[in-house]
Design an enzyme around this catalytic site. Structure first.
Site, PDB file in Angstrom:
ATOM      1  N   ASP A  72       0.845  -1.190   0.000  1.00 12.80           N
ATOM      2  CA  ASP A  72       0.000   0.000   0.000  1.00 12.80           C
ATOM      3  C   ASP A  72       0.886   1.248   0.000  1.00 12.80           C
ATOM      4  OD1 ASP A  72       0.751  -0.714   2.679  1.00 12.80           O
ATOM      5  OD2 ASP A  72      -0.714   0.725   3.451  1.00 12.80           O
ATOM      6  N   GLU A 136       0.036  -0.755   5.818  1.00 12.64           N
ATOM      7  CA  GLU A 136       1.122  -0.202   6.625  1.00 12.64           C
ATOM      8  C   GLU A 136       1.037   1.309   6.697  1.00 12.64           C
ATOM      9  OE1 GLU A 136       5.095   1.339   7.768  1.00 12.64           O
ATOM     10  OE2 GLU A 136       3.951   1.739   5.953  1.00 12.64           O
TER      11      GLU A 136
END
Length: 381
Positions: A72, A136
């Site tokens: 991400d 994250e």
């Protein structure tokens, strides 16, 4: 170059617009690559977040090397400010541009490529585990923690772990992380009594109390650092009243701080200190003060030893640079892994991460693959 091309793999991942918590097919690309190489791949999804657990070798092998990373990315901001397509992975003059090129799709690609080539050429006596999350850059509630919970529930284990976050400040190889400072945020709300600015004695100004409290916190020296950590820091990041006029003393105001702390403190000890400071101001000014604390992670360190030596030696062999052992910077998912096994971090130069026109030198992606490949070879030697 032989084997899996980590730059091509990076480009495929960058073209997935996986702005946290979206996945947009990024982890499926890794699933297919690793599955084809003989890795057992499992989705460890939780809370709508896609997480990939992949293991080569038998569960319970005597040696298990783990890698942790994320696919991400942070939002791109104003796309008009970019000179290159933010999800184009276009290469110009040996540099690849796009969100996630540095943080950290290139790191994931480099390790996946190194791991696939390694098990195909020299199948190790042991296991290689990749724990890759899509959460994250966001709240991180259902990312690496979900992967670690999955491992606990299914008897999976990493003996050591390498996190592939960007760690180098200036040049490839100049720094690795053996720990991280803790991080916490605190929000304050002070309630007084509203009144006319011309008659302050008839009001109780919450701003006066808030300014005093913020000054007490910001001017206090938390410590002077430790053997492996810089001094802890406290930053006042906002003070707000929402008051549009100058002839009214407001009824309430809010403020927030961020603390980055070393191993002399814990989130709990700092919370107690913050509440004590708020209590003193509350009693002195006769106001109400609410304190809300969120601890993002505790400080931790993996003491210098076999794991850091192995990574450092591999970096030096491939780059000619011996990395400094550091605990600087923000937080990473290593803060979760440290409770599972010894963990260190090494990755690319991070100067452009989270910026407009984020980029990475293509040669550095190949160099990172070589470093990761050498680490695997040395670990299983």
């Amino acid at each position: 170059m032989s084997g899996v091309d980590p730059a091509e793999l990076t480009a495929k991942l960058v073209r997935c617009a996986s702005v946290t918590p979206a996945n947009e097919g990024a982890l499926e690309i890794l699933y297919d690559l690793l599955s084809d190489a003989g890795f057992d791949c499992v989705w460890a999804d939780r809370g709508g977040i896609r997480n990939l657990f992949a293991r080569w070798g038998n569960k319970g092998n005597t040696r298990s090397f783990g890698f942790n990373g994320h696919t991400d990315v942070v939002p791109i901001g104003n796309e008009a400010d970019w000179t290159m397509p933010p999800f184009g992975a276009e290469v110009k003059d040996g540099v690849m541009y796009g969100r996630g090129t540095t943080d950290m799709k290139s790191g994931v690609a480099a390790f996946a490529a190194a791991a696939v080539d390694f098990v195909r050429k020299t199948p190790p006596d042991g296991s290689i585990i990749l724990a890759i999350t899509g959460d994250e850059e966001g709240d991180a509630d259902d990312g690496t923690t979900a992967l670690l919970d999955y491992m606990t529930d299914h008897g999976e284990r990493m003996d050591v772990c390498l996190v592939g976050e960007p760690t180098c400040p200036e040049t490839m190889g100049d720094m690795m992380k053996i720990g991280r400072r803790g991080s916490m945020n605190a929000h304050f709300r002070v309630v007084g009594k509203q009144g006319h600015a011309a008659y302050p004695h008839r009001a109780n100004n919450p701003l006066t109390a808030m300014v005093r409290l913020m000054d007490k916190l910001a001017s206090h020296e938390l410590d002077q650092g430790t053997d492996h950590f810089d001094a802890s820091t406290l930053a006042v990041v906002t003070v707000d009243t929402g008051n549009p006029v100058t002839n009214v003393i407001p009824a309430a105001c809010t403020a927030a701080i961020n603390i980055r702390f070393n191993d002399l403190h814990s989130g709990a000890s700092l919370t107690t200190w913050l509440e004590q400071q708020a209590k003193e101001v509350r009693e002195n000014f006769g106001v109400q003060i609410e304190v809300e604390v969120k601890i993002s992670g505790e400080s931790f360190i993996t003491p210098p030893g076999p794991l850091s030596d192995m990574v450092s030696n591999a970096v030096a062999a491939e780059t000619g640079v011996t990395p400094t052992l550091s605990t600087s910077g923000g937080t990473s998912d290593a803060r979760f892994v440290k409770a599972h096994c010894p963990v260190v971090e090494f990755g690319l130069v991070g100067q452009s991460m989270h910026q407009v026109d984020e980029h990475v030198r293509v040669e550095h992606i190949h160099k990172l693959k070589a470093i990761y490949g050498r680490i695997l070879k040395d670990y299983f030697a």
